[in-house]
Design a protein around this motif. Structure first.
Motif, mmCIF file in Angstrom:
data_model
loop_
_atom_site.group_PDB
_atom_site.id
_atom_site.type_symbol
_atom_site.label_atom_id
_atom_site.label_comp_id
_atom_site.label_asym_id
_atom_site.label_seq_id
_atom_site.Cartn_x
_atom_site.Cartn_y
_atom_site.Cartn_z
ATOM 1 N N CYS A 32 -1.706 -8.727 -2.491
ATOM 2 C CA CYS A 32 -1.122 -7.420 -2.831
ATOM 3 C C CYS A 32 0.169 -7.570 -3.630
ATOM 4 O O CYS A 32 0.928 -8.516 -3.409
ATOM 5 C CB CYS A 32 -0.831 -6.612 -1.563
ATOM 6 S SG CYS A 32 -2.287 -6.186 -0.644
ATOM 7 N N ASN A 41 4.006 -6.261 -4.926
ATOM 8 C CA ASN A 41 5.221 -5.700 -4.296
ATOM 9 C C ASN A 41 5.288 -5.965 -2.793
ATOM 10 O O ASN A 41 5.568 -5.068 -1.998
ATOM 11 C CB ASN A 41 5.321 -4.192 -4.554
ATOM 12 C CG ASN A 41 5.296 -3.869 -6.036
ATOM 13 O OD1 ASN A 41 5.896 -4.578 -6.850
ATOM 14 N ND2 ASN A 41 4.575 -2.829 -6.392
ATOM 15 N N ARG A 94 6.130 -2.410 -0.656
ATOM 16 C CA ARG A 94 6.828 -1.272 -1.272
ATOM 17 C C ARG A 94 5.903 -0.474 -2.183
ATOM 18 O O ARG A 94 5.058 -1.044 -2.860
ATOM 19 C CB ARG A 94 8.043 -1.772 -2.061
ATOM 20 C CG ARG A 94 9.141 -2.299 -1.157
ATOM 21 C CD ARG A 94 10.368 -2.762 -1.918
ATOM 22 N NE ARG A 94 11.441 -3.119 -0.973
ATOM 23 C CZ ARG A 94 11.561 -4.310 -0.411
ATOM 24 N NH1 ARG A 94 10.685 -5.267 -0.702
ATOM 25 N NH2 ARG A 94 12.537 -4.559 0.440
ATOM 26 N N LEU A 95 6.126 0.840 -2.175
ATOM 27 C CA LEU A 95 5.399 1.757 -3.068
ATOM 28 C C LEU A 95 6.398 2.399 -4.024
ATOM 29 O O LEU A 95 7.548 2.654 -3.642
ATOM 30 C CB LEU A 95 4.757 2.886 -2.260
ATOM 31 C CG LEU A 95 3.336 2.776 -1.724
ATOM 32 C CD1 LEU A 95 2.983 4.096 -1.066
ATOM 33 C CD2 LEU A 95 2.325 2.449 -2.795
ATOM 34 N N ARG A 96 5.930 2.716 -5.239
ATOM 35 C CA ARG A 96 6.808 3.415 -6.186
ATOM 36 C C ARG A 96 6.636 4.923 -6.094
ATOM 37 O O ARG A 96 7.592 5.667 -6.295
ATOM 38 C CB ARG A 96 6.492 2.954 -7.614
ATOM 39 C CG ARG A 96 7.100 1.605 -7.919
ATOM 40 C CD ARG A 96 7.141 1.352 -9.418
ATOM 41 N NE ARG A 96 7.633 0.010 -9.681
ATOM 42 C CZ ARG A 96 7.392 -0.664 -10.791
ATOM 43 N NH1 ARG A 96 6.628 -0.125 -11.734
ATOM 44 N NH2 ARG A 96 7.872 -1.863 -10.978
ATOM 45 N N GLU A 97 5.404 5.357 -5.840
ATOM 46 C CA GLU A 97 5.137 6.800 -5.811
ATOM 47 C C GLU A 97 4.247 7.159 -4.631
ATOM 48 O O GLU A 97 3.074 6.799 -4.647
ATOM 49 C CB GLU A 97 4.481 7.206 -7.138
ATOM 50 C CG GLU A 97 4.423 8.698 -7.384
ATOM 51 C CD GLU A 97 5.767 9.411 -7.285
ATOM 52 O OE1 GLU A 97 5.803 10.410 -6.557
ATOM 53 O OE2 GLU A 97 6.765 8.955 -7.877
ATOM 54 N N ARG A 135 8.199 6.956 -3.267
ATOM 55 C CA ARG A 135 9.059 5.798 -3.036
ATOM 56 C C ARG A 135 9.153 5.531 -1.527
ATOM 57 O O ARG A 135 9.715 6.346 -0.787
ATOM 58 C CB ARG A 135 10.445 6.076 -3.616
ATOM 59 C CG ARG A 135 11.253 4.820 -3.878
ATOM 60 C CD ARG A 135 12.586 5.193 -4.519
ATOM 61 N NE ARG A 135 13.360 4.006 -4.815
ATOM 62 C CZ ARG A 135 13.269 3.330 -5.947
ATOM 63 N NH1 ARG A 135 12.426 3.718 -6.887
ATOM 64 N NH2 ARG A 135 14.016 2.264 -6.148
ATOM 65 N N ALA A 158 2.401 8.270 1.883
ATOM 66 C CA ALA A 158 2.689 6.837 1.750
ATOM 67 C C ALA A 158 1.879 6.028 2.763
ATOM 68 O O ALA A 158 1.307 4.985 2.417
ATOM 69 C CB ALA A 158 4.184 6.585 1.941
ATOM 70 N N LYS A 191 -1.618 5.697 1.580
ATOM 71 C CA LYS A 191 -1.706 4.771 0.436
ATOM 72 C C LYS A 191 -1.637 3.317 0.903
ATOM 73 O O LYS A 191 -2.386 2.469 0.412
ATOM 74 C CB LYS A 191 -0.593 5.066 -0.575
ATOM 75 C CG LYS A 191 -0.898 6.250 -1.472
ATOM 76 C CD LYS A 191 0.031 6.268 -2.682
ATOM 77 C CE LYS A 191 -0.347 7.393 -3.632
ATOM 78 N NZ LYS A 191 0.439 7.390 -4.873
ATOM 79 N N PHE A 192 -0.740 3.038 1.862
ATOM 80 C CA PHE A 192 -0.645 1.673 2.401
ATOM 81 C C PHE A 192 -1.966 1.287 3.083
ATOM 82 O O PHE A 192 -2.452 0.165 2.924
ATOM 83 C CB PHE A 192 0.521 1.558 3.393
ATOM 84 C CG PHE A 192 1.888 1.533 2.753
ATOM 85 C CD1 PHE A 192 2.201 0.583 1.792
ATOM 86 C CD2 PHE A 192 2.870 2.448 3.114
ATOM 87 C CE1 PHE A 192 3.461 0.545 1.200
ATOM 88 C CE2 PHE A 192 4.130 2.418 2.533
ATOM 89 C CZ PHE A 192 4.424 1.468 1.572
ATOM 90 N N ILE A 198 -4.522 0.427 0.418
ATOM 91 C CA ILE A 198 -4.255 -0.901 -0.183
ATOM 92 C C ILE A 198 -4.782 -2.004 0.732
ATOM 93 O O ILE A 198 -5.428 -2.958 0.282
ATOM 94 C CB ILE A 198 -2.732 -1.076 -0.452
ATOM 95 C CG1 ILE A 198 -2.282 -0.140 -1.580
ATOM 96 C CG2 ILE A 198 -2.393 -2.530 -0.799
ATOM 97 C CD1 ILE A 198 -0.777 0.063 -1.670
#
Length: 229
Positions: free
Chosen positions: A30, A32, A46-49, A51, A76, A79-80, A83
């Protein structure tokens, strides 16, 4: 009175993916991510969008921080989970998402007499200016903690919902107005009476009237000093 704006600075939440994870695989595959098992037994992702930062543990449990709304925190976490699923660890359908802590800041716009507040409310508050410049005030319902500073700036922590933040400040605000620093220099023998009047004017006016209420008193003090000279 007027309204006091509360800014959410950080939100911490937890989720449980319900599956054992190979952290080494996740860190390798993965972007970041950081993983140093000697220092800390979790992958930092870490995620950007939106944040956000997640701590992902081998047990499948996850902590998400850095977001500023419950919606973004939940997004978030999803999204995690997605991933991690792409790496090959399929999470359970219900990830048990919960907001654990919200940190907010506010400014009431007037200075506060912390010594008076801690003396009258010692059961709920502690103030050690040699160790920390803020007064710590613990509210029972909703269960939140305030850090109150002389300047009128406040940090609210321990809330689980945005509603808890506003409800807590609504309860504590009249207390802060009561211990507002008055712009009056006390006359010996009458030190208790005059500042009390100033505080009542302040609490009625709220907003702009808080500052306007003090100014005429300050001017009259200046003219009195000139007359003495």
């Amino acid at each position: 009175g007027g309204t006091t704006l509360i800014r959410i600075q950080n939100m911490s939440s937890t989720a449980n993916l319900g599956v054992r994870l190979d952290l080494k695989q996740i860190a390798l595959r993965c972007r970041n991510t950081e993983f140093n098992p000697r220092r800390f037994g979790a992958v930092i992702m870490r995620l950007r969008e939106p944040r956000a930062t997640a701590l992902i543990f081998a047990s499948g449990k996850m902590c998400v921080t850095g977001t500023k709304s419950a919606h973004n925190s939940s997004l978030a976490a999803k999204k995690f989970a997605y991933i991690i699923e792409r790496v090959g660890f399929k999470p359970q359908s219900y990830i048990d998402f919960k907001v654990q802590n919200i940190v907010g800041t506010a400014d009431v716009g007037f200075p506060i007499r912390l010594e008076g507040l801690v003396y009258a409310h010692s059961k709920h508050s502690s103030y050690e200016p040699e160790l920390f410049p803020g007064l710590i005030y613990r509210l029972q319902k909703p269960r939140v903690v305030f850090l109150i500073f002389v300047s009128g700036k406040i940090v609210i922590t321990g809330a689980k919902t945005e509603m808890d933040l506003s409800e807590a400040l609504t309860k504590v605000y009249p207390l802060l107005v009561e211990y507002k620093k008055a712009n009056v220099i006390g006359v010996p023998g009458m030190s208790g009476a005059q500042p009390q009047q100033g505080r009542i004017v302040g609490s009625k006016g709220g907003g702009k009237a808080l500052t306007q209420g003090g100014e005429p008193q300050k001017q009259s003090q200046d003219t009195a000093d000139m007359e003495q000279v």
